[in-house]
Enzyme design. Structure first.
Site, short mmCIF file in Angstrom:
data_model
loop_
_atom_site.label_atom_id
_atom_site.label_comp_id
_atom_site.label_asym_id
_atom_site.label_seq_id
_atom_site.Cartn_x
_atom_site.Cartn_y
_atom_site.Cartn_z
N ASN A 91 -15.94 -42.44 -45.21
CA ASN A 91 -15.20 -42.13 -44.00
C ASN A 91 -14.52 -43.36 -43.42
O ASN A 91 -14.84 -44.50 -43.76
CB ASN A 91 -16.13 -41.52 -42.95
N CYS A 115 -16.60 -33.06 -49.16
CA CYS A 115 -15.36 -32.86 -48.42
C CYS A 115 -14.48 -31.90 -49.20
O CYS A 115 -14.07 -32.20 -50.33
CB CYS A 115 -14.64 -34.19 -48.21
N GLY A 116 -14.21 -30.74 -48.60
CA GLY A 116 -13.43 -29.72 -49.29
C GLY A 116 -11.99 -30.11 -49.56
O GLY A 116 -11.43 -29.78 -50.61
N ASN A 162 -22.67 -30.76 -46.39
CA ASN A 162 -22.65 -31.62 -45.22
C ASN A 162 -22.84 -30.74 -43.98
O ASN A 162 -22.58 -29.54 -44.02
CB ASN A 162 -21.36 -32.45 -45.14
N HIS A 184 -22.67 -28.85 -40.31
CA HIS A 184 -21.64 -28.32 -39.40
C HIS A 184 -22.30 -27.53 -38.27
O HIS A 184 -23.30 -26.83 -38.49
CB HIS A 184 -20.68 -27.39 -40.12
N GLU A 187 -14.55 -34.35 -37.05
CA GLU A 187 -15.33 -34.67 -38.23
C GLU A 187 -16.22 -35.88 -37.99
O GLU A 187 -15.79 -36.91 -37.45
CB GLU A 187 -14.40 -34.95 -39.42
N CYS A 204 -10.32 -29.48 -42.36
CA CYS A 204 -11.65 -29.75 -42.91
C CYS A 204 -12.04 -28.56 -43.78
O CYS A 204 -12.26 -27.46 -43.27
CB CYS A 204 -12.68 -29.96 -41.80
N GLY A 243 -15.59 -27.42 -43.28
CA GLY A 243 -15.64 -26.81 -41.96
C GLY A 243 -15.07 -25.40 -41.95
O GLY A 243 -15.58 -24.51 -41.26
#
Length: 276
Positions: free
Chosen positions: A62, A71-72, A161, A163, A212, A221, A224
């Site tokens: 990041n 991370c999509g 990850n 959410h 994020e 995201c 997300g």
């Protein structure tokens, strides 16, 4: 050191290929290179590395120097990169991530270039302690969280990850910069959290804005968006297939009932190449 700037619906990355492992000091490098004024500018660094269990491995650092498990948008960029740059000629590949293992990716091509990527994002994790949160419930639905005297209700989902999905009246105009950073570091979330603010428009469409973890507000995201559809199904708001509209564009999400996997489909774009 050569790099390629890419984005998935505006969620942008500095992509490196050819390394065998993450370089020393990659956290400081990410902070420097991702700076919008003193560096190249990006939400994160993406390294395409060798994998022992998949065709490729993806590591994401990041913009604050922390590492993301998954991370999509980045995984779609990786798929496009390896296909467009001749690292594979297969339209079905696997990409390893540290948070979700090896994920299956289908690439739609046109004139020798990847134009759309469909990713099997795996099964959502709904156990509160595994997301992780400090809440011993499975699933965590409409749980209260209070910051600065304001109470929200969230649904917790991990897509590799963590959410928390919060429903608001107007996600598009919600004050993301005020509440996002406060929720990210709330004690309920021991490894911090990605925060999605969502307004459901119909059974197959929702607006989403995201704060994020480790990057702040981004235009899109992918994980997300997946978490949003999972949470919306659990809350009875949408069907299992829905479009999630982000600031940078739309993603098509399907939570398949047969295998319990979440599938994400969307574009990836190469912007420019450079040398450091």
């Amino acid at each position: 050191m050569n790099f390629t700037k890419m984005h998935g619906l505006g969620n942008d990355f500095i992509v490196f290929a050819g390394e065998k492992e993450l370089p020393a000091g990659v956290d400081e490098l990410a902070i420097k290179l991702c700076h919008r004024y003193f560096g190249i500018g990006a939400d994160g660094l993406v390294y395409i590395l060798p994998s022992e269990k998949a065709d490729f491995m993806m590591r994401i650092i990041n913009s604050d120097g922390s590492e993301a498990e998954q991370c999509g948008n980045a995984i779609r960029c990786v798929a496009k990169y390896v296909y467009d740059h001749g690292m594979t000629d297969k339209e079905e590949i696997t990409i390893e991530t540290i948070g979700a293992g090896a994920q299956k990716v289908q690439i739609t091509t046109d004139n020798g270039k990847a134009v759309k990527v469909r990713v099997d994002m795996g099964q959502p994790v709904l156990n509160g302690l595994q997301v992780p949160t400090t809440i011993d419930q499975n699933p965590v639905l409409n749980h209260p969280v209070e910051v600065d005297g304001r109470q929200f209700q969230f649904t917790a989902v991990s897509m590799g990850n963590p959410h928390c999905v919060i429903y608001v009246d107007d996600a598009v105009n919600f004050d993301l910069n005020v509440w996002g950073p406060k929720l990210e570091v709330h004690p309920l979330f021991p490894r911090k959290i990605n925060v999605e603010f969502v307004t459901v428009k119909s059974r197959d469409y929702a607006d989403m804005r995201v704060w994020e973890r480790g990057a702040g507000p981004t235009l899109a995201c992918g994980t997300g968006a997946c978490a949003t559809v999972v949470a919306s199904v659990l809350n009875g708001f949408t069907d299992r297939t829905a479009t999630v509209s982000l600031k940078g564009g739309d993603l098509h999400i399907e939570w398949n009932e047969a295998d319990n996997h979440v599938y994400m489909t969307g574009p990836a774009t190469e912007v420019f190449k450079g040398t450091l």
